[in-house]
Design a protein around this motif. Structure first.
Motif, PDB file in Angstrom:
ATOM      1  N   HIS A  73      56.451  15.535  42.263  1.00 23.81           N
ATOM      2  CA  HIS A  73      57.518  16.470  41.864  1.00 23.81           C
ATOM      3  C   HIS A  73      58.841  15.743  41.572  1.00 23.81           C
ATOM      4  O   HIS A  73      58.823  14.562  41.259  1.00 23.81           O
ATOM      5  N   GLU A  87      59.548  19.599  49.202  1.00 22.70           N
ATOM      6  CA  GLU A  87      58.491  18.586  49.085  1.00 22.70           C
ATOM      7  C   GLU A  87      58.977  17.346  48.326  1.00 22.70           C
ATOM      8  O   GLU A  87      58.698  16.213  48.712  1.00 22.70           O
ATOM      9  N   HIS A 141      52.113  13.686  48.229  1.00 22.73           N
ATOM     10  CA  HIS A 141      52.518  15.093  48.194  1.00 22.73           C
ATOM     11  C   HIS A 141      52.563  15.658  49.609  1.00 22.73           C
ATOM     12  O   HIS A 141      52.151  15.003  50.563  1.00 22.73           O
ATOM     13  N   ALA A 142      53.055  16.879  49.734  1.00 21.12           N
ATOM     14  CA  ALA A 142      52.988  17.614  50.995  1.00 21.12           C
ATOM     15  C   ALA A 142      52.550  19.030  50.641  1.00 21.12           C
ATOM     16  O   ALA A 142      52.974  19.571  49.618  1.00 21.12           O
TER      17      ALA A 142
HETATM   18 ZN    ZN Z   1      52.876  18.545  45.552  1.00 23.55          ZN
END
Ligand code: ZN
Length: 291
Positions: A73, A87, A141-142
């Motif tokens: 992102h 995130e 990512h989270a």
């Molecule tokens: Zn993500």
């Protein structure tokens, strides 16, 4: 009569007198500078660097393995969010700590797809890793579990088999003269030969990706809290490079307060960086790339 002439002369001389006056006045009371600088300055890239590609850090030796770390992102795309943590911010923190850990240990070259809050399309992330000639690509990512706050744990994604062969087919079919896979230039070759070359490369890349994903789980045992089903595969665009082993690491659930807190804490980030750096080192030691 004399006075009349002086008056006439004054009328004609008035513009010159005014100009002279303005000149003297302007010199005596300087116009404020206000920091304006009408010269536009910008930095030109160093000769030999490619515009638009991130910097490679670590040893200046191209034979050293290169990891591209991709913080998911960024910019107008915040990713998942929970408890005021975004995130895009959380994963950039993890990416930076992993880079720092690898650079401290030495021997491995590292590049981040983004080192600030900018947006990158998925395809750009893949292209950066290919253009730099990465030996390994890790996208961080989270996750979000909506309002199910108790869900927690990390998982590792690799490209699913269907998506993998589909990506290979699409890559082989792409008309791009500059394309090459594993150093083999695809232009001017028979289409079927290209398709086979890409398919073979993609298959080996899938095996390497799977091996690295398993290493993360092995090295993370007792170090990182994993989800109950940590090994997953999906049709993820960011994992589609046919010649760079790639995994997507979901570090945990941002919607779980404890986990979000851990993943943004100094200790939590350090634990992640240590474990991941160890898995990366073992991966390169096993593969042909010398560390
Ligand atoms: Zn993500």
């Amino acid at each position: 009569m004399v006075w009349y002439r002086v008056q006439i002369a004054l009328v004609f001389l008035m513009p010159a007198i005014l100009l002279a006056g303005l000149y003297v006045f302007g010199r005596a009371i300087p116009v404020p500078y206000l920091g304006r600088d009408y010269v536009i300055r910008f930095e030109l890239p160093e000769p030999g660097t490619t515009v638009g590609l991130p910097e490679i850090q670590g040893p200046q030796d191209a034979s050293r393995p290169l990891v591209v770390i991709d913080a998911g992102h960024g910019g107008h795309d915040p990713g998942a969010s929970g408890l005021g943590i975004l995130e895009k911010t959380l994963v950039l923190g993890l990416a930076r700590d992993l880079r720092d850990q690898l650079l401290t240990e030495g021997g491995i070259r590292v590049a981040l797809t983004r080192d600030d809050d900018r947006f990158l399309a998925l395809a750009e992330r893949v292209e950066i890793s290919r253009a730099l000639g990465a030996d390994l690509f890790i996208s961080i990512h989270a996750d979000s579990a909506g309002d199910r706050e108790q869900v927690s744990g990390a998982s590792i994604y690799t490209l699913s088999e269907d998506a993998s062969s589909e990506a290979a087919a699409r890559f082989a079919a792409r008309e791009n003269d500059a394309d090459q896979v594993n150093g083999v230039v695809l232009s001017g070759r028979n289409e079927n030969v290209n398709a086979i070359l890409v398919e073979l490369s993609q298959r080996r890349t899938s095996d390497d990706s799977a091996q690295f994903a398993d290493l993360i789980i092995r090295e993370g045992e007792g170090q990182l809290p994993f989800h109950t089903q940590p090994r997953r595969s999906a049709a993820l665009g960011v994992l589609r490079a046919p010649d760079v082993p790639s995994v997507l690491f979901e570090a945990g659930f941002i919607t779980n307060p404890q986990e979000a807190q851990r993943l943004t804490s100094v200790d939590g980030k350090r634990q992640f960086a240590l474990t991941m750096a160890r898995a990366i080192r073992i991966f390169f030691a096993r593969s042909s790339v010398a560390v």
